[in-house]
Write a protein that holds these residues in place. Structure first.
Motif, PDB file in Angstrom:
ATOM      1  N   ILE A 239       0.858  -1.176   0.000  1.00  0.00           N
ATOM      2  CA  ILE A 239       0.000   0.000   0.000  1.00  0.00           C
ATOM      3  C   ILE A 239       0.900   1.234   0.000  1.00  0.00           C
ATOM      4  O   ILE A 239       1.765   1.391   0.869  1.00  0.00           O
ATOM      5  CB  ILE A 239      -0.944   0.027   1.217  1.00  0.00           C
ATOM      6  N   TYR A 240       0.716   2.065  -1.008  1.00  0.00           N
ATOM      7  CA  TYR A 240       1.511   3.272  -1.184  1.00  0.00           C
ATOM      8  C   TYR A 240       0.674   4.504  -0.825  1.00  0.00           C
ATOM      9  O   TYR A 240      -0.484   4.601  -1.234  1.00  0.00           O
ATOM     10  CB  TYR A 240       1.958   3.435  -2.638  1.00  0.00           C
ATOM     11  N   ALA A 241       1.260   5.424  -0.101  1.00  0.00           N
ATOM     12  CA  ALA A 241       0.650   6.734   0.129  1.00  0.00           C
ATOM     13  C   ALA A 241       1.465   7.759  -0.652  1.00  0.00           C
ATOM     14  O   ALA A 241       2.651   7.963  -0.370  1.00  0.00           O
ATOM     15  CB  ALA A 241       0.659   7.086   1.614  1.00  0.00           C
ATOM     16  N   VAL A 242       0.854   8.375  -1.657  1.00  0.00           N
ATOM     17  CA  VAL A 242       1.538   9.315  -2.554  1.00  0.00           C
ATOM     18  C   VAL A 242       0.943  10.697  -2.349  1.00  0.00           C
ATOM     19  O   VAL A 242      -0.285  10.848  -2.236  1.00  0.00           O
ATOM     20  CB  VAL A 242       1.372   8.884  -4.029  1.00  0.00           C
ATOM     21  N   HIS A 243       1.797  11.700  -2.283  1.00  0.00           N
ATOM     22  CA  HIS A 243       1.304  13.066  -2.126  1.00  0.00           C
ATOM     23  C   HIS A 243       0.320  13.407  -3.245  1.00  0.00           C
ATOM     24  O   HIS A 243       0.586  13.143  -4.417  1.00  0.00           O
ATOM     25  CB  HIS A 243       2.468  14.062  -2.139  1.00  0.00           C
ATOM     26  N   GLN A 244      -0.801  13.996  -2.861  1.00  0.00           N
ATOM     27  CA  GLN A 244      -1.813  14.392  -3.835  1.00  0.00           C
ATOM     28  C   GLN A 244      -1.211  15.377  -4.830  1.00  0.00           C
ATOM     29  O   GLN A 244      -0.510  16.316  -4.455  1.00  0.00           O
ATOM     30  CB  GLN A 244      -2.993  15.055  -3.120  1.00  0.00           C
ATOM     31  N   GLY A 245      -1.431  15.132  -6.106  1.00  0.00           N
ATOM     32  CA  GLY A 245      -0.904  15.999  -7.147  1.00  0.00           C
ATOM     33  C   GLY A 245       0.442  15.574  -7.679  1.00  0.00           C
ATOM     34  O   GLY A 245       0.898  16.102  -8.698  1.00  0.00           O
ATOM     35  N   HIS A 246       1.122  14.619  -7.018  1.00  0.00           N
ATOM     36  CA  HIS A 246       2.408  14.140  -7.515  1.00  0.00           C
ATOM     37  C   HIS A 246       2.177  13.075  -8.589  1.00  0.00           C
ATOM     38  O   HIS A 246       1.241  12.277  -8.490  1.00  0.00           O
ATOM     39  CB  HIS A 246       3.253  13.569  -6.375  1.00  0.00           C
ATOM     40  N   PRO A 247       3.036  13.021  -9.595  1.00  0.00           N
ATOM     41  CA  PRO A 247       2.851  12.051 -10.682  1.00  0.00           C
ATOM     42  C   PRO A 247       3.168  10.627 -10.234  1.00  0.00           C
ATOM     43  O   PRO A 247       3.696  10.395  -9.144  1.00  0.00           O
ATOM     44  CB  PRO A 247       3.853  12.532 -11.740  1.00  0.00           C
TER      45      PRO A 247
END
Length: 281
Positions: A239-247
């Motif tokens: 499970i990955y948490a990626v900053h919103q708006g990052h590609p």
């Protein structure tokens, strides 16, 4: 853990007027001050803690410097090591100190590059002066050199320094510490006198929500429990948490592995908004 501690240190150094953050980990030829932190930024920056360290440094106004050396492919053995150390130091001089001799720089290195004294290579290789020593020799500046690379707990106790556990008995607190002799000089564990100026000793850390406690204490992250609906019915899932708006190619803020039928560790997230991605395996 080491990178989270360095991030914590960087916050305080920035308040003291340090302005350049130079990292061995940055890919040469890629501007570390531009774009998102992604796979091109540097191999070691694929660690989410390191990536967040750099994101925070940008927000705090650090000027980031890539100084890794290009080494001649034809050079091998001890001479290759010497060439790399010399060129790393020269890159720092050319990119910062030649232009701003009084610049205050935090240089984040890996392992022995922080050593200031010549070290034997063994097997007839003579000795080598590592990057910190080369920088001192080139500039006349004696850098404050700090080691934290070996003085920590290990999942396999046989891989810890033999002096690590006895050193813990000299400390009555729970946080990182340094040892000093009666005259105020540093007491180093299994390093020759003068190799570094300080050695940070990290006590063992407990797990909270299935994650190391230093993620909250040093990296200032908060737990995000995994919803039951996200758990796999079988096998394992990333499970990955990626900053919103990052590609898509951006390094996640955090990653956890969850396994069917087992308690799920929490995601530990910095401030911000995130999207979540899954990978089954």
């Amino acid at each position: 853990m080491h990178r989270a501690f360095s991030m914590r240190l960087a916050r305080e150094l920035r308040k003291l007027g340090f302005e350049y953050l130079a990292c061995e980990a940055f890919t040469r030829g890629v501007d570390p001050n531009a774009g998102v932190v992604d796979r091109r930024s540097g191999a070691y920056l694929q660690d989410p803690v390191f990536a967040e360290f750099i994101r925070e440094a940008r927000r705090d106004g650090w000027k980031l410097v890539a100084y890794e050396a290009d080494v001649d492919a034809s050079v091998q053995g001890p001479e290759r090591i010497r060439q790399r150390e010399q060129r790393q130091a020269r890159n720092l001089v050319e990119q910062v100190l030649a232009r701003q001799p009084q610049a205050r720089i935090f240089i984040h290195v890996g392992y022995g590059h922080a050593l200031k004294t010549p070290q034997p290579l063994g097997q007839g290789g003579g000795s080598v002066l590592w990057m910190a020593g080369e920088l001192k020799q080139m500039t006349g500046i004696d850098p404050l050199s700090i080691d934290q690379s070996w003085t920590h707990a290990h999942p396999d106790p046989s891989r810890e320094l033999s002096s690590y556990r006895p050193a813990l008995a000299l400390h009555d607190g729970s946080g990182p510490f340094v040892l000093r002799k009666a005259d105020g000089s540093a007491r180093l564990l299994q390093l020759a006198p003068g190799a570094v100026d300080l050695q940070v000793i990290h006590p063992p850390h407990s797990l909270v929500n299935g994650r190391p406690a230093w993620l909250a204490a040093w990296a200032q992250r908060r737990p995000f429990p995994i919803p039951d609906a996200w758990l796999p019915a079988q096998g394992r899932r990333l499970i990955y948490a990626v900053h919103q708006g990052h590609p898509a190619q951006a390094i996640p803020a955090d990653i956890v592995i969850v396994e069917a039928g087992k308690p799920a560790p929490a995601l530990m997230l910095p401030a911000g908004q995130f999207r979540f991605e899954f990978e089954q395996f």
